[in-house]
Design a protein around this motif. Structure first.
Motif, PDB file in Angstrom:
ATOM      1  N   ALA A  28       9.573  -0.738  -7.902  1.00 22.28           N
ATOM      2  CA  ALA A  28      10.170  -0.861  -6.645  1.00 22.28           C
ATOM      3  C   ALA A  28       9.380  -0.765  -5.320  1.00 22.28           C
ATOM      4  CB  ALA A  28      11.352  -0.144  -6.602  1.00 22.28           C
ATOM      5  N   ALA A  29       8.513   0.175  -5.148  1.00 28.21           N
ATOM      6  CA  ALA A  29       7.919   0.639  -4.040  1.00 28.21           C
ATOM      7  C   ALA A  29       6.922  -0.563  -3.547  1.00 28.21           C
ATOM      8  CB  ALA A  29       6.864   1.656  -4.276  1.00 28.21           C
ATOM      9  N   ARG A  30       6.120  -1.271  -4.474  1.00 25.28           N
ATOM     10  CA  ARG A  30       5.117  -2.378  -3.716  1.00 25.28           C
ATOM     11  C   ARG A  30       5.544  -3.701  -4.273  1.00 25.28           C
ATOM     12  NH1 ARG A  30       1.859  -1.261   0.204  1.00 25.28           N
ATOM     13  NH2 ARG A  30       0.298  -2.432  -0.848  1.00 25.28           N
ATOM     14  N   GLU A  49      -3.042  -2.517 -13.768  1.00 27.60           N
ATOM     15  CA  GLU A  49      -3.883  -1.960 -13.257  1.00 27.60           C
ATOM     16  C   GLU A  49      -4.673  -3.000 -12.297  1.00 27.60           C
ATOM     17  OE1 GLU A  49      -6.461  -0.427 -16.394  1.00 27.60           O
ATOM     18  OE2 GLU A  49      -5.075   1.214 -16.821  1.00 27.60           O
ATOM     19  N   ARG A  50      -4.907  -4.093 -12.677  1.00 28.98           N
ATOM     20  CA  ARG A  50      -5.426  -5.143 -12.040  1.00 28.98           C
ATOM     21  C   ARG A  50      -4.699  -5.293 -10.633  1.00 28.98           C
ATOM     22  NH1 ARG A  50      -5.350  -9.894 -14.822  1.00 28.98           N
ATOM     23  NH2 ARG A  50      -6.485  -8.574 -16.380  1.00 28.98           N
ATOM     24  N   GLU A  58      -3.996   1.527  -5.287  1.00 28.53           N
ATOM     25  CA  GLU A  58      -5.092   2.695  -5.796  1.00 28.53           C
ATOM     26  C   GLU A  58      -5.550   3.290  -4.600  1.00 28.53           C
ATOM     27  OE1 GLU A  58      -8.329   2.426  -9.329  1.00 28.53           O
ATOM     28  OE2 GLU A  58      -8.595   0.828  -7.863  1.00 28.53           O
ATOM     29  N   ARG A  59      -5.963   2.590  -3.658  1.00 29.23           N
ATOM     30  CA  ARG A  59      -6.546   3.255  -2.305  1.00 29.23           C
ATOM     31  C   ARG A  59      -5.312   4.133  -1.558  1.00 29.23           C
ATOM     32  NH1 ARG A  59      -7.163  -1.490   0.340  1.00 29.23           N
ATOM     33  NH2 ARG A  59      -7.554  -2.589  -1.244  1.00 29.23           N
ATOM     34  N   LEU A  60      -4.111   3.884  -1.865  1.00 30.95           N
ATOM     35  CA  LEU A  60      -3.305   4.661  -1.323  1.00 30.95           C
ATOM     36  C   LEU A  60      -3.182   5.945  -1.835  1.00 30.95           C
ATOM     37  CD1 LEU A  60      -0.304   2.105  -0.330  1.00 30.95           C
ATOM     38  CD2 LEU A  60      -1.659   3.358   1.172  1.00 30.95           C
ATOM     39  N   ILE A  61      -3.231   5.878  -3.381  1.00 31.61           N
ATOM     40  CA  ILE A  61      -3.145   7.167  -3.959  1.00 31.61           C
ATOM     41  C   ILE A  61      -4.403   7.845  -3.910  1.00 31.61           C
ATOM     42  CG2 ILE A  61      -3.242   7.898  -6.553  1.00 31.61           C
ATOM     43  CD1 ILE A  61      -1.448   5.359  -7.171  1.00 31.61           C
TER      44      ILE A  61
END
Length: 106
Positions: A28-30, A49-50, A58-61
């Motif tokens: 839901a978030a993205r 993952e892709r 991935e950058r946000l995490i």
């Protein structure tokens, strides 16, 4: 079972608990949607993952967790931030000039 379905619909319970063949699971978030086809979960994880890499999750995490950042990566990020700041200032100057011209009636 109805309680689990109701919780999943409200977002209180993971939708993966009732995931069967061909169902669509949504983060839901993205808004990332991944289809599990013919029970091939490994392939679905690769696709997820892709999609996460390309959408920037991935950058946000990484930004929120403590991890080592190489000096070369720091330089790249600093240069990008500087360029964004310069572009913003240039845009502000050009907009200010346009507004001044409009106010003066030229």
């Amino acid at each position: 079972m109805q309680a689990l379905a109701a919780r999943a619909a409200r977002g209180m319970w993971p939708a993966a608990a009732g995931a069967g063949r061909g169902q669509v699971q949504v983060q839901a978030a993205r808004g990332i949607v991944v289809q599990v086809r013919e029970g091939n979960l490994e392939r679905a994880l690769q696709v997820m993952e892709r999609k996460m890499r390309s959408s920037g999750v991935e950058r946000l995490i990484k930004r929120r967790t403590e991890h080592h950042v190489k000096n070369s990566e720091k330089r790249v990020l600093a240069r990008k931030a500087l360029m964004a700041r310069v572009r913003s200032q240039e845009l502000g100057r050009s907009l200010r000039d346009i507004l001044i011209k409009k106010i003066r009636g030229q």
